[in-house]
Design a protein around this motif. Structure first.
Motif, mmCIF file in Angstrom:
data_model
loop_
_atom_site.group_PDB
_atom_site.id
_atom_site.type_symbol
_atom_site.label_atom_id
_atom_site.label_comp_id
_atom_site.label_asym_id
_atom_site.label_seq_id
_atom_site.Cartn_x
_atom_site.Cartn_y
_atom_site.Cartn_z
ATOM 1 N N ILE A 55 2.439 17.452 2.486
ATOM 2 C CA ILE A 55 2.933 18.684 3.092
ATOM 3 C C ILE A 55 1.793 19.379 3.845
ATOM 4 O O ILE A 55 1.937 19.770 4.992
ATOM 5 C CB ILE A 55 3.518 19.628 2.015
ATOM 6 N N ASP A 56 0.640 19.503 3.188
ATOM 7 C CA ASP A 56 -0.505 20.203 3.778
ATOM 8 C C ASP A 56 -1.370 19.300 4.646
ATOM 9 O O ASP A 56 -1.923 19.736 5.641
ATOM 10 C CB ASP A 56 -1.378 20.816 2.676
ATOM 11 N N ASP A 57 -1.535 18.047 4.230
ATOM 12 C CA ASP A 57 -2.426 17.134 4.946
ATOM 13 C C ASP A 57 -1.852 15.728 4.908
ATOM 14 O O ASP A 57 -2.134 14.966 3.982
ATOM 15 C CB ASP A 57 -3.818 17.163 4.321
ATOM 16 N N PRO A 58 -1.054 15.362 5.904
ATOM 17 C CA PRO A 58 -0.404 14.047 5.894
ATOM 18 C C PRO A 58 -1.382 12.874 5.893
ATOM 19 O O PRO A 58 -1.028 11.772 5.523
ATOM 20 C CB PRO A 58 0.427 14.046 7.178
ATOM 21 N N SER A 59 -2.636 13.119 6.282
ATOM 22 C CA SER A 59 -3.605 12.020 6.319
ATOM 23 C C SER A 59 -4.242 11.762 4.949
ATOM 24 O O SER A 59 -4.875 10.731 4.744
ATOM 25 C CB SER A 59 -4.705 12.316 7.338
ATOM 26 N N PHE A 60 -4.081 12.696 3.996
ATOM 27 C CA PHE A 60 -4.704 12.532 2.681
ATOM 28 C C PHE A 60 -3.978 11.472 1.871
ATOM 29 O O PHE A 60 -2.753 11.410 1.841
ATOM 30 C CB PHE A 60 -4.680 13.848 1.902
ATOM 31 N N SER A 61 -4.748 10.635 1.184
ATOM 32 C CA SER A 61 -4.194 9.645 0.262
ATOM 33 C C SER A 61 -5.055 9.615 -0.991
ATOM 34 O O SER A 61 -6.235 9.251 -0.930
ATOM 35 C CB SER A 61 -4.180 8.256 0.913
ATOM 36 N N ALA A 62 -4.466 10.009 -2.107
ATOM 37 C CA ALA A 62 -5.207 9.972 -3.375
ATOM 38 C C ALA A 62 -5.699 8.561 -3.661
ATOM 39 O O ALA A 62 -6.829 8.365 -4.105
ATOM 40 C CB ALA A 62 -4.321 10.475 -4.512
ATOM 41 N N ASN A 63 -4.852 7.564 -3.396
ATOM 42 C CA ASN A 63 -5.250 6.184 -3.662
ATOM 43 C C ASN A 63 -6.424 5.749 -2.795
ATOM 44 O O ASN A 63 -7.319 5.048 -3.268
ATOM 45 C CB ASN A 63 -4.070 5.231 -3.482
ATOM 46 N N ASP A 64 -6.439 6.162 -1.527
ATOM 47 C CA ASP A 64 -7.587 5.835 -0.675
ATOM 48 C C ASP A 64 -8.864 6.449 -1.244
ATOM 49 O O ASP A 64 -9.921 5.816 -1.250
ATOM 50 C CB ASP A 64 -7.365 6.328 0.755
ATOM 51 N N GLU A 65 -8.765 7.695 -1.718
ATOM 52 C CA GLU A 65 -9.926 8.368 -2.309
ATOM 53 C C GLU A 65 -10.397 7.638 -3.570
ATOM 54 O O GLU A 65 -11.583 7.406 -3.764
ATOM 55 C CB GLU A 65 -9.596 9.821 -2.640
ATOM 56 N N ILE A 66 -9.468 7.287 -4.432
ATOM 57 C CA ILE A 66 -9.814 6.639 -5.694
ATOM 58 C C ILE A 66 -10.373 5.239 -5.456
ATOM 59 O O ILE A 66 -11.416 4.872 -6.005
ATOM 60 C CB ILE A 66 -8.604 6.618 -6.642
ATOM 61 N N LEU A 67 -9.711 4.462 -4.618
ATOM 62 C CA LEU A 67 -10.192 3.110 -4.349
ATOM 63 C C LEU A 67 -11.524 3.137 -3.612
ATOM 64 O O LEU A 67 -12.399 2.299 -3.882
ATOM 65 C CB LEU A 67 -9.144 2.308 -3.582
ATOM 66 N N GLY A 68 -11.715 4.112 -2.729
ATOM 67 C CA GLY A 68 -13.018 4.268 -2.075
ATOM 68 C C GLY A 68 -14.100 4.582 -3.098
ATOM 69 O O GLY A 68 -15.209 4.045 -3.035
ATOM 70 N N LYS B 230 0.798 -1.226 0.000
ATOM 71 C CA LYS B 230 0.000 0.000 0.000
ATOM 72 C C LYS B 230 0.834 1.281 0.000
ATOM 73 O O LYS B 230 0.423 2.282 -0.562
ATOM 74 C CB LYS B 230 -0.944 -0.018 1.206
ATOM 75 N N THR B 231 2.001 1.258 0.607
ATOM 76 C CA THR B 231 2.796 2.485 0.721
ATOM 77 C C THR B 231 3.904 2.604 -0.323
ATOM 78 O O THR B 231 4.579 3.620 -0.381
ATOM 79 C CB THR B 231 3.435 2.576 2.121
ATOM 80 N N SER B 232 4.077 1.581 -1.141
ATOM 81 C CA SER B 232 5.169 1.600 -2.108
ATOM 82 C C SER B 232 4.955 2.660 -3.186
ATOM 83 O O SER B 232 3.841 2.891 -3.638
ATOM 84 C CB SER B 232 5.305 0.231 -2.774
#
Length: 160
Positions: free
Chosen positions: A135-148, A113-115
């Motif tokens: 930089i602005d939001d360390p909790s944001f993950s584009a992949n989490d958004e897309i897969l969700g 997941k982090t690779s």
């Protein structure tokens, strides 16, 4: 979405649509030519990555389109023997759910997941997250958004 597909209420026929000042139907070619001709110079590694990203993205978008077409045809009562004309029948043993296709195109062979290694859109999104978003939001993950979003689409497709 508007009937002409450009998301605007202003009617622009497909023949009049442009991307990078070229006809919209040749946008892929426009991206490649722009890469070759850019002012900062030709970079073969970046050009190859751009071409791969564009092709994989278009495969992903095509699979999503197939899902929308299937859902639209079902809701309009246009399915013929369980399928949209031109698509593989849902009952065919070779049928692959279009959202699964989109997810496969996005993820590729990624297992970690982090690779950030590899050439999948998943790996590229992880690299961009690190460069731009963390930089602005360390909790944001584009992949989490897309897969969700893909999971939500899969659920929607099952009930349309």
């Amino acid at each position: 979405r508007s009937d002409n597909g450009n998301g605007n209420e202003i009617h622009v026929s497909r023949d009049g649509m442009e991307f990078l000042d070229k006809p919209i139907d040749s946008y892929g070619d426009s991206i490649v030519i722009a890469e070759f001709n850019k002012r900062s110079g030709y970079n073969p590694v970046l050009t190859a990555e751009t071409i791969r990203a564009t092709n994989v993205w278009m495969g992903t978008a095509n699979a999503l389109y197939e899902g929308v077409a299937l859902c639209k045809a079902e809701s309009n009562g246009e399915l013929v023997d369980g399928t949209v004309p031109g698509f593989v029948s849902i009952d065919d043993p070779n049928y692959v759910d279009p959202i699964d296709k989109a997810a496969a195109m996005w993820i590729g062979t990624h297992e970690n997941k982090t690779s950030m290694e590899g050439e999948s859109l998943y790996a590229w999104a992880n690299r961009m997250d690190t460069i731009y978003f963390h930089i602005d939001d360390p909790s944001f993950s584009a992949n989490d958004e897309i897969l969700g979003g893909l999971k939500e689409l899969k659920s929607d497709l099952a009930t349309c």
